[in-house]
Design an enzyme around this catalytic site. Structure first.
Site, PDB file in Angstrom:
ATOM      1  N   TYR A 107       0.819  -1.214   0.000  1.00 30.44           N
ATOM      2  CA  TYR A 107       0.000   0.000   0.000  1.00 30.44           C
ATOM      3  C   TYR A 107       0.854   1.266   0.000  1.00 30.44           C
ATOM      4  CZ  TYR A 107      -2.947   3.842   1.375  1.00 30.44           C
ATOM      5  OH  TYR A 107      -3.566   5.061   1.398  1.00 30.44           O
ATOM      6  N   HIS A 131      -5.769  15.860  -5.412  1.00 32.87           N
ATOM      7  CA  HIS A 131      -6.022  16.206  -4.016  1.00 32.87           C
ATOM      8  C   HIS A 131      -5.922  17.711  -3.748  1.00 32.87           C
ATOM      9  CE1 HIS A 131      -6.008  11.976  -3.469  1.00 32.87           C
ATOM     10  NE2 HIS A 131      -5.869  11.990  -2.151  1.00 32.87           N
ATOM     11  N   ASN A 177       0.458  12.953   3.480  1.00 30.27           N
ATOM     12  CA  ASN A 177      -0.211  12.108   4.454  1.00 30.27           C
ATOM     13  C   ASN A 177       0.374  12.360   5.836  1.00 30.27           C
ATOM     14  OD1 ASN A 177      -1.862  10.186   5.534  1.00 30.27           O
ATOM     15  ND2 ASN A 177      -1.207   8.534   4.185  1.00 30.27           N
ATOM     16  N   TYR A 196     -15.955  38.765  41.537  1.00 29.60           N
ATOM     17  CA  TYR A 196     -15.198  37.573  41.164  1.00 29.60           C
ATOM     18  C   TYR A 196     -14.160  37.855  40.074  1.00 29.60           C
ATOM     19  CZ  TYR A 196     -18.676  34.658  43.604  1.00 29.60           C
ATOM     20  OH  TYR A 196     -19.494  34.071  44.536  1.00 29.60           O
ATOM     21  N   ARG A 250     -11.442  39.183  42.249  1.00 29.92           N
ATOM     22  CA  ARG A 250     -11.085  38.347  43.391  1.00 29.92           C
ATOM     23  C   ARG A 250     -10.585  36.962  42.959  1.00 29.92           C
ATOM     24  NH1 ARG A 250     -15.646  36.274  47.302  1.00 29.92           N
ATOM     25  NH2 ARG A 250     -16.669  38.077  46.369  1.00 29.92           N
ATOM     26  N   PHE A 287      -1.548   9.324  10.913  1.00 32.75           N
ATOM     27  CA  PHE A 287      -2.015  10.538  10.244  1.00 32.75           C
ATOM     28  C   PHE A 287      -3.256  11.121  10.914  1.00 32.75           C
ATOM     29  CE2 PHE A 287      -3.601   6.737   7.996  1.00 32.75           C
ATOM     30  CZ  PHE A 287      -4.940   6.821   8.367  1.00 32.75           C
ATOM     31  N   GLU A 341     -12.605   5.732   5.269  1.00 37.60           N
ATOM     32  CA  GLU A 341     -12.081   6.716   6.208  1.00 37.60           C
ATOM     33  C   GLU A 341     -13.282   7.226   7.008  1.00 37.60           C
ATOM     34  OE1 GLU A 341     -10.003   9.343   3.554  1.00 37.60           O
ATOM     35  OE2 GLU A 341      -8.588   7.775   2.966  1.00 37.60           O
TER      36      GLU A 341
END
Length: 515
Positions: free
Chosen positions: A60, A90, A202, A286, A289, A335, A420
């Site tokens: 892969y 991409h 990646n 507050y 304080r 990744f 995915e």
């Protein structure tokens, strides 16, 4: 002419401060190099990839398709085309480009990851990324388009596109084709081979880069918040009784102790504080304080973010990974940006809470029933509106931070035909964090605009040497308010002092330490 600072990358020792320093450095001031040992490991890892290609067995990311197409074996003669097609397809980012500094930080982290030698990428390609950093060649990288797994694919693809000479970059202030800029720096575009394209895109470099820069900015904000709170306390003649260190020792969260120490150090030797030590005033609201408790808790979010992001900077987030010693290639999930996404959401909440309590302190200065100061900190109220609407702006930004703090990390949209099926949305978390930080700078700037004016009303009494130094610095850029004027310019001037660290530095000169 100042000497060029040289920094060597080995893939294992990069720090958050280094990332920020290099990313924000001016052109020509810093030069990055690759250490010899890391270079040798990269070469060995690359040889291992070539060996896989020669054997022809499907592995892969090296000789297969990607994502849902990972079962498809690609012929040896098509492997270069496969990698180029990956980058082109991409490049789907959208929105305005990342800033110069964030883009440089992204390239720093991508290079540092690949240098570790587990990716099998050509060393020449990593060197070209470093050449881009050294020569200030800035790829145009759209902010939107990453879901935070499988890595920051879209934005990193835009950087990879620039490396192969097909993208756009900013070079010497102009938008040009990357091939032109590469020619100008006397280098050659990257020629992709097996696994090169995938190795470039990646990983978690985008979200980690945002996180690293954000941590440095947030560190400055936490210190300024203590400085500004102390100035406000003196500006309204509040009491320091709640900052008694014994109180925090009974609730010893590290952030609370640091903030409490800061407040006491900042207010030491204040004439204003000493003038009403025996006034009988027991309690402030507050927002005054409980500063150590609130600011301290916000500091804890920063501490956790720093720990997680520091680990990520020197992590290997490519896939698949090459383990030379074990003679194997393993596909995993480094990744995935879940760790980063969660802590950036968490840090956003911490910074937003700084804004929340800061806005309340601003209101106290506007309100004469509490502060005993002129309404809206202006003489002749009525004819003059003073800082009334500056407070409204602080309220608007504080409110905006609340929706920006909806966590991106709790969302996941499955992609790639559901292979995915869980993603981190880390870049979204990071982009929101940067917006919250920017808002915080403005809100703190408004508080400093107000409390320096409040301090003027306490004259002839003076605050502490550290706080008077901050007041004097602000007064160099912002005049006292005698009557209404255009206030956004004053706000912008103070915000620049915050961003440049000048506020912190002015106070620190008069202190043993400021945490």
């Amino acid at each position: 002419m100042s000497a060029v600072e040289k920094i060597t990358f080995n893939g294992q020792s990069l720090t958050i401060e280094q990332v920020h320093h290099i990313a924000f450095s001016k052109p020509g001031k810093v030069e990055i190099n690759i250490c010899d040992k890391a270079l040798e490991r990269m070469k060995e890892s690359r040889a291992y990839v070539h060996n896989i290609v020669e054997k022809g067995e499907p592995v892969y990311g090296i000789n297969t398709g990607f994502g849902a197409l990972s079962s498809m074996h690609i012929k040896k003669e098509d492997l270069a085309t496969l990698q180029v097609n990956l980058i082109r397809s991409h490049c789907t980012g959208t929105g305005k480009p990342f800033s110069r500094e964030i883009t440089r930080a992204i390239m720093i982290l991508r290079a540092n990851c690949l240098i570790s030698g587990y990716s099998g990428v050509q060393p020449e390609i990593v060197q070209l990324i470093i050449d881009f950093i050294n020569h200030d060649v800035i790829p145009v990288v759209p902010e939107k388009g990453s879901v935070g797994a499988s890595g920051d694919l879209a934005p990193l693809s835009h950087i990879a596109l620039a490396l192969i000479g097909e993208g756009e970059v900013i070079y010497e202030g102009k938008l040009v084709n990357s091939k032109f800029a590469i020619d100008q720096i006397k280098k050659s575009p990257a020629v992709l081979g097996p696994k090169d394209g995938l190795a470039l895109i990646n990983g978690t470099a985008v979200m980690a880069a945002i996180g690293a820069c954000a941590v440095v900015e947030a560190t400055n904000i936490m210190k300024i918040a203590d400085i500004s709170a102390a100035l406000t306390l003196d500006g309204v003649r509040g009491t320091t009784k709640a900052y008694y260190q014994g109180i925090s020792q009974l609730k010893p969260h590290p952030g609370q102790i640091d903030s409490c120490n800061n407040l006491n150090n900042l207010l030491a030797d204040s004439e204003i504080k000493d003038s009403h030590d025996d006034c009988g005033k027991v309690q402030d609201p507050y927002s005054l304080r409980c500063v150590p408790q609130v600011h301290g808790a916000c500091r804890q979010t920063l501490k956790h973010a720093r720990e997680v992001i520091s680990i990520e900077l020197n992590s290997v987030t490519d896939n698949p990974l090459i383990f030379l010693e074990e003679d194997k290639v393993v596909s995993g999930g480094n990744f995935h940006g879940e760790a980063l996404s969660l802590v950036m959401d968490y840090l956003s909440m911490g910074v937003a809470e700084i804004c929340n309590i800061c806005e309340r302190r601003i209101e106290k200065m506007m309100n004469p029933s509490f502060s005993d100061l002129p309404a809206f900190l202006t003489k002749n109220s009525g004819l003059n509106s003073g800082l009334m609407i500056a407070h409204v702006t602080a309220a608007a930004l504080t409110s905006e931070n609340k929706y920006l703090c909806h966590p991106a990390s709790v969302d996941s949209v499955p992609t790639s035909t559901d292979k995915e099926d869980h993603v981190s949305m880390g870049v979204t978390a990071g982009r929101k964090l940067l917006e919250v930080i920017d808002n915080a700078k403005t809100v703190l700037g408004i508080e400093l605009l107000c409390n320096t004016q409040a301090l003027d009303f306490q004259r002839p009494l003076k605050s502490s040497p550290a706080l008077e130094a901050v007041h004097s610095l602000v007064r160099k850029h912002v005049l006292p308010i005698e009557e209404d004027r255009i206030f956004y310019k004053d706000m912008d001037n103070i915000k620049k002092l915050i961003s440049s660290n000048e506020i912190v530095n002015a106070a620190a000169e008069h202190l043993k330490e400021i945490n």
